[in-house]
Motif scaffolding. Structure first.
Motif, PDB file in Angstrom:
ATOM      1  N   PRO A   7       0.807  -1.234   0.000  1.00 57.53           N
ATOM      2  CA  PRO A   7       0.000   0.000   0.000  1.00 57.53           C
ATOM      3  C   PRO A   7       0.832   1.273   0.000  1.00 57.53           C
ATOM      4  CG  PRO A   7      -0.862  -1.573   1.595  1.00 57.53           C
ATOM      5  CD  PRO A   7       0.449  -2.133   1.117  1.00 57.53           C
ATOM      6  N   LYS A   8       2.080   1.197   0.499  1.00 61.13           N
ATOM      7  CA  LYS A   8       2.927   2.380   0.583  1.00 61.13           C
ATOM      8  C   LYS A   8       3.861   2.541  -0.608  1.00 61.13           C
ATOM      9  CE  LYS A   8       2.970   2.505   5.661  1.00 61.13           C
ATOM     10  NZ  LYS A   8       3.814   2.488   6.873  1.00 61.13           N
ATOM     11  N   GLY A   9       3.840   1.590  -1.522  1.00 59.79           N
ATOM     12  CA  GLY A   9       4.738   1.672  -2.674  1.00 59.79           C
ATOM     13  C   GLY A   9       4.372   2.821  -3.598  1.00 59.79           C
ATOM     14  N   VAL A  10       5.370   3.311  -4.329  1.00 62.78           N
ATOM     15  CA  VAL A  10       5.150   4.448  -5.231  1.00 62.78           C
ATOM     16  C   VAL A  10       4.076   4.125  -6.254  1.00 62.78           C
ATOM     17  CG1 VAL A  10       6.207   5.881  -7.014  1.00 62.78           C
ATOM     18  CG2 VAL A  10       7.460   5.361  -4.908  1.00 62.78           C
ATOM     19  N   THR A  11       4.144   2.926  -6.858  1.00 62.41           N
ATOM     20  CA  THR A  11       3.198   2.590  -7.913  1.00 62.41           C
ATOM     21  C   THR A  11       1.809   2.309  -7.380  1.00 62.41           C
ATOM     22  OG1 THR A  11       3.943   0.289  -7.826  1.00 62.41           O
ATOM     23  CG2 THR A  11       4.952   1.716  -9.494  1.00 62.41           C
ATOM     24  N   ALA A  12       1.642   2.202  -6.052  1.00 63.79           N
ATOM     25  CA  ALA A  12       0.301   2.013  -5.502  1.00 63.79           C
ATOM     26  C   ALA A  12      -0.568   3.241  -5.747  1.00 63.79           C
ATOM     27  CB  ALA A  12       0.395   1.713  -4.001  1.00 63.79           C
ATOM     28  N   ASP A  13       0.036   4.412  -5.810  1.00 63.11           N
ATOM     29  CA  ASP A  13      -0.701   5.646  -6.082  1.00 63.11           C
ATOM     30  C   ASP A  13      -0.751   5.833  -7.602  1.00 63.11           C
ATOM     31  OD1 ASP A  13      -1.877   8.106  -6.147  1.00 63.11           O
ATOM     32  OD2 ASP A  13      -0.505   9.044  -4.722  1.00 63.11           O
ATOM     33  N   VAL A  14      -1.648   5.062  -8.232  1.00 67.10           N
ATOM     34  CA  VAL A  14      -1.672   5.003  -9.688  1.00 67.10           C
ATOM     35  C   VAL A  14      -1.967   6.360 -10.299  1.00 67.10           C
ATOM     36  CG1 VAL A  14      -2.783   3.931 -11.682  1.00 67.10           C
ATOM     37  CG2 VAL A  14      -2.342   2.575  -9.632  1.00 67.10           C
ATOM     38  N   MET A  15      -2.954   7.073  -9.760  1.00 67.52           N
ATOM     39  CA  MET A  15      -3.316   8.349 -10.353  1.00 67.52           C
ATOM     40  C   MET A  15      -2.201   9.375 -10.229  1.00 67.52           C
ATOM     41  SD  MET A  15      -6.075   7.831 -11.881  1.00 67.52           S
ATOM     42  CE  MET A  15      -6.360   9.513 -12.426  1.00 67.52           C
ATOM     43  N   ARG A  16      -1.423   9.298  -9.159  1.00 70.12           N
ATOM     44  CA  ARG A  16      -0.268  10.204  -9.030  1.00 70.12           C
ATOM     45  C   ARG A  16       0.720   9.950 -10.166  1.00 70.12           C
ATOM     46  NH1 ARG A  16       4.484   9.971  -4.498  1.00 70.12           N
ATOM     47  NH2 ARG A  16       5.549  11.895  -5.038  1.00 70.12           N
ATOM     48  N   CYS A  17       0.927   8.672 -10.483  1.00 70.54           N
ATOM     49  CA  CYS A  17       1.818   8.336 -11.592  1.00 70.54           C
ATOM     50  C   CYS A  17       1.250   8.833 -12.916  1.00 70.54           C
ATOM     51  CB  CYS A  17       2.029   6.823 -11.643  1.00 70.54           C
ATOM     52  SG  CYS A  17       2.912   6.131 -10.228  1.00 70.54           S
ATOM     53  N   ILE A  18      -0.045   8.578 -13.133  1.00 71.81           N
ATOM     54  CA  ILE A  18      -0.680   8.989 -14.385  1.00 71.81           C
ATOM     55  C   ILE A  18      -0.581  10.498 -14.571  1.00 71.81           C
ATOM     56  CG2 ILE A  18      -2.902   9.179 -15.567  1.00 71.81           C
ATOM     57  CD1 ILE A  18      -3.591   6.427 -14.322  1.00 71.81           C
ATOM     58  N   ASN A  19      -0.790  11.222 -13.480  1.00 75.36           N
ATOM     59  CA  ASN A  19      -0.794  12.686 -13.569  1.00 75.36           C
ATOM     60  C   ASN A  19       0.594  13.267 -13.833  1.00 75.36           C
ATOM     61  OD1 ASN A  19      -3.563  12.857 -13.190  1.00 75.36           O
ATOM     62  ND2 ASN A  19      -3.395  13.038 -10.957  1.00 75.36           N
ATOM     63  N   GLU A  20       1.639  12.457 -13.653  1.00 69.01           N
ATOM     64  CA  GLU A  20       2.979  12.983 -13.932  1.00 69.01           C
ATOM     65  C   GLU A  20       3.413  12.749 -15.381  1.00 69.01           C
ATOM     66  OE1 GLU A  20       6.843  13.388 -11.255  1.00 69.01           O
ATOM     67  OE2 GLU A  20       6.965  11.587 -12.506  1.00 69.01           O
ATOM     68  N   TYR A  21       2.621  12.023 -16.151  1.00 70.07           N
ATOM     69  CA  TYR A  21       3.027  11.759 -17.538  1.00 70.07           C
ATOM     70  C   TYR A  21       3.273  13.028 -18.359  1.00 70.07           C
ATOM     71  CZ  TYR A  21       2.816   6.697 -17.508  1.00 70.07           C
ATOM     72  OH  TYR A  21       3.089   5.377 -17.273  1.00 70.07           O
ATOM     73  N   PRO A  22       2.432  14.072 -18.250  1.00 71.39           N
ATOM     74  CA  PRO A  22       2.744  15.277 -19.030  1.00 71.39           C
ATOM     75  C   PRO A  22       4.118  15.856 -18.710  1.00 71.39           C
ATOM     76  CG  PRO A  22       0.475  15.358 -18.262  1.00 71.39           C
ATOM     77  CD  PRO A  22       1.109  14.177 -17.586  1.00 71.39           C
ATOM     78  N   ASN A  23       4.492  15.862 -17.435  1.00 67.93           N
ATOM     79  CA  ASN A  23       5.816  16.366 -17.054  1.00 67.93           C
ATOM     80  C   ASN A  23       6.919  15.459 -17.591  1.00 67.93           C
ATOM     81  OD1 ASN A  23       7.841  17.896 -15.452  1.00 67.93           O
ATOM     82  ND2 ASN A  23       7.945  15.991 -14.287  1.00 67.93           N
ATOM     83  N   LEU A  24       6.730  14.147 -17.464  1.00 67.54           N
ATOM     84  CA  LEU A  24       7.725  13.203 -17.977  1.00 67.54           C
ATOM     85  C   LEU A  24       7.993  13.443 -19.456  1.00 67.54           C
ATOM     86  CD1 LEU A  24       9.439  10.570 -18.017  1.00 67.54           C
ATOM     87  CD2 LEU A  24       7.288   9.340 -18.432  1.00 67.54           C
ATOM     88  N   TYR A  25       6.926  13.554 -20.233  1.00 68.64           N
ATOM     89  CA  TYR A  25       7.120  13.671 -21.680  1.00 68.64           C
ATOM     90  C   TYR A  25       7.569  15.061 -22.096  1.00 68.64           C
ATOM     91  CZ  TYR A  25       5.937   8.907 -22.526  1.00 68.64           C
ATOM     92  OH  TYR A  25       5.995   7.536 -22.548  1.00 68.64           O
ATOM     93  N   GLU A  26       7.315  16.044 -21.281  1.00 63.44           N
ATOM     94  CA  GLU A  26       7.902  17.363 -21.539  1.00 63.44           C
ATOM     95  C   GLU A  26       9.422  17.295 -21.381  1.00 63.44           C
ATOM     96  OE1 GLU A  26       7.783  21.924 -19.720  1.00 63.44           O
ATOM     97  OE2 GLU A  26       6.153  20.530 -19.265  1.00 63.44           O
TER      98      GLU A  26
END
Length: 299
Positions: free
Chosen positions: A209-228
Motif C-alpha cells: 500500500p505504501k509503494g510508489v506505484t500504488a498511487d496510480v493516479m499520481r503516476c498517471i498525472n505525472e506523464y505530461p511532465n515526464l514527456y515534456e
C-alpha cells in the motif's frame, strides 16, 4: 575473473521485508557482486537491520545512511554513485531476487555485446505473500529507446540489469519526481544499445500500500511532465513522445479502472488508447483480459 555486478538498493522504512531482500542478494549463484544500499533516513527499524548486515558482510555490502530524508530521486542517485560494477541491477527493500537472476543476466550480456539492458519475467505478490496478477511483460527485443518512449517500460524495473557505461551522467533525473525510472531506461538506451527479455521468472515484486506505484493516479498525472522532459532531452523523438503521452495518460487510466473492477470504463480508455496509437498491442491484450475479468465477476 567474473565481471563485477552492482546491486543498486535504495531503502526507506522497509523494516518488515528488507532482510529477505538482502538475503536474496547475498544468496545469488553469481559470485562477484557488491550490494550498494542507500537508506533515506528510515524511521522504523530498517537502519538497525542494515547496520547488522553491513557489519557481518563487510566485503560485499556498503551502506550509505542519509542524515535527513532527501526524497526518492536523490536517494536513488546516492545508491547509483556507489555502484562500480560493469553491470548494475536494481532491488528495493521490499522485493527479492531468485538465486540465478544475476548469473542468467550476465550470461546473456556476455554472449551479446550489443546489449545495454536485459530484463526477465517476475512474480507479483502482496504484503502477505499472496500471488497477484503480474504486469504485462511483452516478449520484445530491439535497439534504442523508441518503443520505451512510446509504450512505457517494456520490462518490470525489478527485472532490469543495465550496462554501467550506458548509464547517463545525470543518473535518475530529478526533474521527474515519480516516473524517473522511465526516463532512466530511455537514457540508458539513447545511444542505440540493444535490449532483450529472459523468459524466466527471476524475481518477486511486492506490491504494498505504501509503494510508489500504488498511487496510480499520481503516476498517471505525472506523464505530461515526464514527456515534456523527454521532448526537451530528445527532440528527435518528438513523434514518439506524443504517442507515449497518449499511452501513459489514456492507457494508464484504463489500467486504473481495470484494477478497480470497472471494466466498462476501463474498456473506454483502452479503446481510446488503441485508436490514438494503433501500433500499441498493450491495449488489445488488456481488452482481452477485461473480458476474462468481466466473465469471472458474473460467475
Amino acid at each position: 575473473m567474473l565481471p563485477l555486478v552492482s546491486i543498486h538498493f535504495p531503502t526507506f522504512n522497509h523494516e518488515r521485508f528488507v532482510a529477505q531482500a538482502i538475503d536474496s542478494a547475498l544468496n545469488q549463484s553469481y559470485e562477484n557482486i557488491e550490494i550498494c544500499i542507500s537508506d533515506d533516513y528510515s524511521t522504523d527499524g530498517t537502519r538497525e537491520i542494515l547496520r547488522s548486515y553491513a557489519k557481518s558482510h563487510q566485503d560485499v555490502i556498503r551502506v550509505n545512511f542519509q542524515a535527513a530524508n532527501v526524497g526518492m530521486v536523490k536517494n536513488l542517485n546516492a545508491a547509483l554513485e556507489m555502484c562500480a560494477g560493469k553491470y548494475v541491477c536494481f532491488l528495493t527493500g521490499d522485493d527479492y531476487f531468485y538465486p540465478d537472476k544475476v548469473r542468467r543476466q550476465v550470461q546473456l550480456f556476455e554472449r551479446d555485446r550489443t546489449l545495454a539492458l536485459v530484463g526477465h519475467l517476475i512474480r507479483t505478490i502482496d504484503s502477505e505473500g499472496t500471488e497477484l496478477k503480474s504486469a504485462l511483460d511483452l516478449n520484445l527485443a530491439g535497439r534504442g529507446p523508441r518503443k520505451w518512449i512510446e509504450n512505457g517500460p517494456l520490462y518490470s524495473a525489478l527485472s532490469i540489469m543495465v550496462l554501467r557505461e550506458s548509464i547517463p551522467d545525470i543518473g535518475f533525473d530529478e526533474r521527474v519526481p515519480v516516473l524517473n525510472d522511465i526516463k532512466f531506461w530511455v537514457d540508458c538506451l539513447a545511444n542505440g544499445g540493444g535490449y532483450k527479455l529472459i523468459r524466466e521468472r527471476l524475481g518477486v515484486y511486492r506490491k504494498t500500500p505504501k509503494g510508489v506505484t500504488a498511487d496510480v493516479m499520481r503516476c498517471i498525472n505525472e506523464y505530461p511532465n515526464l514527456y515534456e522532459v523527454l521532448q526537451a532531452s530528445y527532440p528527435q523523438w518528438s513523434s514518439s513522445c506524443r504517442k507515449g503521452l497518449i499511452n501513459g495518460a489514456t492507457y494508464g487510466r484504463g489500467v486504473y479502472y481495470a484494477n478497480a473492477g470497472d471494466f466498462a470504463r476501463s474498456n473506454e480508455y483502452f479503446l481510446k488508447a488503441l485508436k490514438e496509437n494503433p501500433g500499441n498491442v498493450k491495449p488489445i491484450i488488456r481488452l482481452m483480459l477485461n473480458v476474462v475479468g468481466l466473465v469471472r465477476s458474473k460467475i
